[in-house]
Design a protein around this motif. Sequence first.
Motif, PDB file in Angstrom:
ATOM      1  N   SER A  69      35.547  34.787  41.179  1.00 24.18           N
ATOM      2  CA  SER A  69      35.167  33.389  41.007  1.00 24.18           C
ATOM      3  C   SER A  69      35.884  32.793  39.797  1.00 24.18           C
ATOM      4  CB  SER A  69      33.653  33.257  40.850  1.00 24.18           C
ATOM      5  OG  SER A  69      33.196  33.951  39.713  1.00 24.18           O
ATOM      6  N   ASP A  70      36.246  31.533  39.933  1.00 26.84           N
ATOM      7  CA  ASP A  70      36.922  30.775  38.870  1.00 26.84           C
ATOM      8  C   ASP A  70      38.278  31.355  38.481  1.00 26.84           C
ATOM      9  OD1 ASP A  70      34.755  28.858  38.483  1.00 26.84           O
ATOM     10  OD2 ASP A  70      33.655  30.549  37.641  1.00 26.84           O
ATOM     11  N   SER A  89      34.564  31.926  44.835  1.00 21.16           N
ATOM     12  CA  SER A  89      34.102  30.557  44.621  1.00 21.16           C
ATOM     13  C   SER A  89      34.847  29.925  43.448  1.00 21.16           C
ATOM     14  CB  SER A  89      32.593  30.535  44.370  1.00 21.16           C
ATOM     15  OG  SER A  89      32.250  31.284  43.231  1.00 21.16           O
ATOM     16  N   ASN A  90      35.205  28.682  43.653  1.00 16.90           N
ATOM     17  CA  ASN A  90      35.923  27.884  42.653  1.00 16.90           C
ATOM     18  C   ASN A  90      37.250  28.498  42.229  1.00 16.90           C
ATOM     19  OD1 ASN A  90      33.804  25.877  42.482  1.00 16.90           O
ATOM     20  ND2 ASN A  90      32.631  27.462  41.439  1.00 16.90           N
ATOM     21  N   GLY A 110      33.923  25.756  47.014  1.00 12.63           N
ATOM     22  CA  GLY A 110      34.511  25.070  45.870  1.00 12.63           C
ATOM     23  C   GLY A 110      35.940  25.464  45.548  1.00 12.63           C
ATOM     24  N   SER A 111      36.528  26.324  46.339  1.00 13.00           N
ATOM     25  CA  SER A 111      37.896  26.788  46.064  1.00 13.00           C
ATOM     26  C   SER A 111      38.937  25.762  46.492  1.00 13.00           C
ATOM     27  CB  SER A 111      38.178  28.102  46.792  1.00 13.00           C
ATOM     28  OG  SER A 111      37.407  29.132  46.240  1.00 13.00           O
ATOM     29  N   ASP A 130      32.335  22.719  50.206  1.00 13.18           N
ATOM     30  CA  ASP A 130      32.972  22.010  49.089  1.00 13.18           C
ATOM     31  C   ASP A 130      34.360  22.538  48.740  1.00 13.18           C
ATOM     32  OD1 ASP A 130      30.861  20.199  48.764  1.00 13.18           O
ATOM     33  OD2 ASP A 130      29.765  21.591  47.473  1.00 13.18           O
TER      34      ASP A 130
END
Length: 154
Positions: A69-70, A89-90, A110-111, A130
């Motif tokens: 993530s991130d 995610s993201n 969110g990616s 998202d």
Amino acid sequence: MLLRTATLLALVLPAVVSLPVLGASQADLQRLEVTGACSDCDLSGADLQSSHLIGADLRGTNLQGANLSDSNLEGADLTGANLTGANLSNAFLTNAVFQSAILDGADLSGSALYFTDVSNASLENINIVDAQVVGTPISVGGPYEDYEEEVIGE
């Protein structure tokens, strides 16, 4: 001298990895940290949150249940990698290659998936709420059409 070299490397190299979880090999984590590449490695369950893996060679790597993530995976090559249940995610996945990869159950919410290559990838039960999907053949509930831009979840 060795301490000075280790300190210099710590300052020059970005923090890529933290402690492994599940089956991740410590040697493989160190290899990724030092070289930015780890093809055919076992990084299953590894905590790679907020990693800078731009252009990383992760072909055939086991990333089952890994936390990415991130992370920035721009241009990374994950051809044939196993990302079952991975947390992306993201993540920033522009121009990343997931050819023939297994992403079943992965969280891509969110990616940013800009021109991401997912040809022949397994994408069962992924979460793309998202996510920003541009030029990437991922669709929900039907065949991919040549969308100029698609933002899922808005």
